[in-house]
Design an enzyme around this catalytic site. Structure first.
Site, PDB file in Angstrom:
ATOM      1  N   LYS A 102       0.845  -1.201   0.000  1.00 44.22           N
ATOM      2  CA  LYS A 102       0.000   0.000   0.000  1.00 44.22           C
ATOM      3  C   LYS A 102       0.876   1.246   0.000  1.00 44.22           C
ATOM      4  O   LYS A 102       1.420   1.651   1.018  1.00 44.22           O
ATOM      5  CB  LYS A 102      -0.922   0.038   1.222  1.00 44.22           C
ATOM      6  CG  LYS A 102      -1.993   1.110   1.061  1.00 44.22           C
ATOM      7  CD  LYS A 102      -2.388   1.809   2.333  1.00 44.22           C
ATOM      8  CE  LYS A 102      -1.589   3.012   2.688  1.00 44.22           C
ATOM      9  NZ  LYS A 102      -1.643   4.159   1.778  1.00 44.22           N
ATOM     10  N   GLU A 128      -1.080   7.612  -0.633  1.00 45.66           N
ATOM     11  CA  GLU A 128      -2.013   8.090  -1.662  1.00 45.66           C
ATOM     12  C   GLU A 128      -1.462   9.284  -2.443  1.00 45.66           C
ATOM     13  O   GLU A 128      -1.860   9.518  -3.580  1.00 45.66           O
ATOM     14  CB  GLU A 128      -3.361   8.456  -1.013  1.00 45.66           C
ATOM     15  CG  GLU A 128      -4.260   7.248  -0.866  1.00 45.66           C
ATOM     16  CD  GLU A 128      -5.717   7.596  -1.091  1.00 45.66           C
ATOM     17  OE1 GLU A 128      -6.355   6.974  -1.949  1.00 45.66           O
ATOM     18  OE2 GLU A 128      -6.221   8.487  -0.387  1.00 45.66           O
ATOM     19  N   GLY A 176       7.194   5.209   7.755  1.00 43.63           N
ATOM     20  CA  GLY A 176       6.390   6.425   7.827  1.00 43.63           C
ATOM     21  C   GLY A 176       6.689   7.173   9.106  1.00 43.63           C
ATOM     22  O   GLY A 176       7.764   7.025   9.696  1.00 43.63           O
ATOM     23  N   GLU A 179       4.306   8.764  14.615  1.00 46.40           N
ATOM     24  CA  GLU A 179       2.926   8.799  15.111  1.00 46.40           C
ATOM     25  C   GLU A 179       2.091   7.644  14.515  1.00 46.40           C
ATOM     26  O   GLU A 179       1.420   6.902  15.240  1.00 46.40           O
ATOM     27  CB  GLU A 179       2.343  10.150  14.692  1.00 46.40           C
ATOM     28  CG  GLU A 179       0.989  10.461  15.232  1.00 46.40           C
ATOM     29  CD  GLU A 179       0.413  11.687  14.509  1.00 46.40           C
ATOM     30  OE1 GLU A 179       1.192  12.527  14.004  1.00 46.40           O
ATOM     31  OE2 GLU A 179      -0.820  11.765  14.434  1.00 46.40           O
ATOM     32  N   GLY A 217       3.337   5.011  13.050  1.00 40.89           N
ATOM     33  CA  GLY A 217       4.028   3.774  13.447  1.00 40.89           C
ATOM     34  C   GLY A 217       3.505   3.259  14.782  1.00 40.89           C
ATOM     35  O   GLY A 217       3.321   2.049  14.977  1.00 40.89           O
ATOM     36  N   CYS A 236      14.038  10.763   5.943  1.00 39.50           N
ATOM     37  CA  CYS A 236      14.119  10.359   7.345  1.00 39.50           C
ATOM     38  C   CYS A 236      15.546  10.433   7.863  1.00 39.50           C
ATOM     39  O   CYS A 236      15.775  10.553   9.052  1.00 39.50           O
ATOM     40  CB  CYS A 236      13.577   8.945   7.487  1.00 39.50           C
ATOM     41  SG  CYS A 236      14.368   7.817   6.353  1.00 39.50           S
TER      42      CYS A 236
END
Ligand code: TAP
Length: 448
Positions: free
Chosen positions: A152, A155, A205, A208, A210, A261
């Site tokens: 996924k 978006e 990601g 938060e 996570g 990151c």
């Protein structure tokens, strides 16, 4: 519909339906159906299929780089480099398929054998900053170990991942093994996290989200790998090659417009060298070329969205020490920005995820280590010094998963990558990643 934008122009480049929780269920069912046959594929054949996928990524390199550049707003040169890495990742894991094996352990009365079994269906949830790269870091080891996947992408940037799904089929990887669905994280991502037939979530990601993934996974004791945020320190000692350290520092925090990151967003400089370093940093920052991502000499593109630009701007309250140029007009532009700060300032404590560097002075080695570690994160970082013993001492003392000495590069296909503390756990890349996509099984055989 999900209207996918080019962040450099704000123009739509695609319209996709939002996948639903039912779509996620169908993708999981397809992956579950494909698992028994995929795990049974002979190692050399699975390797061959991954090698074919690597070859197709190379063949379609320019197309993928163009798409990634337009969707993320990243400079085309960077996008080409990233697509090159994606091919290298599949080559690497093709080579790893038949080298990830078990042991024989002598025990009383017989022998123990270990097997590395695949987990089953794994859910891969990826962010918008390096969509294709990060997808490959998860897909490579997951497929090499014999798992089937539901990927996924974010978006905001689903296009290259969807294309990769098509290339996987073209490579001959059977239908159902790689399923890519584009839908909102709170619906599709969440469904994967909670789905009883998903054995593991490989997530990259924010810290938060996570945290939410970890909570959701608890319901079914799912395995999770979390690659989360960072506020990494770039530690510059006075005995370093200051010219080299300063020339390299902008790329380490303004690369990918700071949406990295691993961004070395805290530049810690020994006080004795502070003024000189800032002068050199200014000279290195001013010429950074910010503009059209399609132009081959562009070094920095726009931020991903208007909302994100607002968030990045909230870290700079007007008194920047250095502020570069950025285009006006459409596009989510933000200039290269350097602020002087203390480690207690918000710009140092929170992940900015934009082209903003905070320069912080330190007094001595102990102070540098204290400040570098004074953060809830621990992903990456650099140490600049000509003293080899100090480099090793400081590298051992900083609580971070990936460090570089006299370099700001963190990511290599062959070497483990991942965080300490709230930057997550588990390792991607290298042979280490295989541990996150397999389970060790111990079989005892009595020889009595
Ligand atoms: P997030 O907002 O955390 O989103 C990451 C992914 O999670 C997206 O695909 C998102 O979907 C999905 N998601 C959102 N809510 C979810 C939920 N409740 N359950 C399951 N999935 C959910 O991060 P981002 O803004 O895309 O990326 C930036 C962050 O990623 C930064 O903090 C950065 O440091 C981190 N990052 C870390 C690394 C490594 S390797 N440590 C690498 C790159 C980025 P939608 O966006 O489609 O809704």
């Amino acid at each position: 519909m999900n209207v996918v934008l080019n962040p450099a122009t704000e123009e739509p480049i695609a319209e996709l339906p939002h996948a639903t929780a039912e779509d996620a269920d169908r993708a999981v069912a397809a992956a579950k159906g494909a698992f028994p046959a995929w795990r049974a594929v002979a190692p050399e054949d699975r390797a061959r299929l991954l090698r074919r996928l690597a070859g197709l990524v190379e063949e379609h390199g320019e197309e993928l780089a163009e798409l990634e550049s337009r969707n993320v707003g990243k400079p085309i040169g960077d996008a080409r480099g990233e697509v090159g890495m994606v091919a290298d990742v599949f080559h690497f894991y093709a080579g790893a398929v038949d080298k990830h094996h078990g042991e024989t352990i002598p025990v009383a009365g017989g022998v123990d054998l270990t097997f590395r079994e695949p987990l089953g269906v794994v859910g891969l949830v990826t962010p918008w900053n390096f969509p294709l790269n990060i997808a490959s870091w998860k897909l490579g080891p997951a497929l090499a170990c014999g798992n089937t996947v539901v990927l996924k992408p974010a978006e905001l940037t689903p296009l290259t991942s969807l294309r990769l799904g098509e290339l996987a089929l073209e490579a001959g990887i059977p239908e159902g093994v790689v399923n890519v669905i584009s839908g909102p994280g709170s619906v599709v991502g969440q469904r994967l996290v909670e789905h009883p037939d998903v054995a593991k979530i490989g997530f990259t990601g924010s810290t938060e989200v996570g945290r939410r993934v970890m909570e959701g996974a608890a319901g079914t004791i799912k395995r999770v790998t979390l690659e989360l945020g960072g506020t990494s320190a770039n530690v510059v000692f006075a005995d370093a090659d200051l010219e080299r350290a300063a020339a390299s520092a902008p790329g380490a925090v303004f690369g990918n417009a700071g949406q990295d990151c691993c961004a070395r967003s805290r530049i810690l400089v020994e006080r004795r060298a502070y003024d000189r370093f800032l002068e050199l940093l200014e000279g290195a920052t001013r010429p950074v070329k910010v503009g059209d991502p399609q132009s081959p000499d562009t070094e920095m593109g726009p931020l991903i969205s208007a909302e994100h630009r607002e968030q990045v701007a909230s870290f700079v309250d007007g008194d920047a020490r250095i502020r570069g140029d950025a285009p006006g007009g459409p596009g989510f532009w933000f200039p290269c920005t350097v602020v002087e700060a203390t480690n207690d300032d918000r710009v140092a404590r929170e992940e900015v995820f934009g082209p903003v560097a905070a320069v912080i002075p330190f007094e001595d080695e102990a102070d540098a280590i204290r400040i570098a570690n004074d953060t809830p994160y621990g992903l990456s970082g650099s140490i600049w010094t000509e003293n080899g013993a100090r480099a090793l001492r400081v590298a051992r003392a900083i609580d971070s998963g990936v460090l570089s000495v006299n370099s700001n590069a963190s990511v290599r296909v062959q070497a483990p990558f991942g965080g300490f503390k709230q930057s997550g756990f588990g390792r991607e890349l290298g042979l280490h990643a295989l541990a996150g996509y397999s389970e060790v099984k111990n079989v005892y055989i009595s020889t009595g």
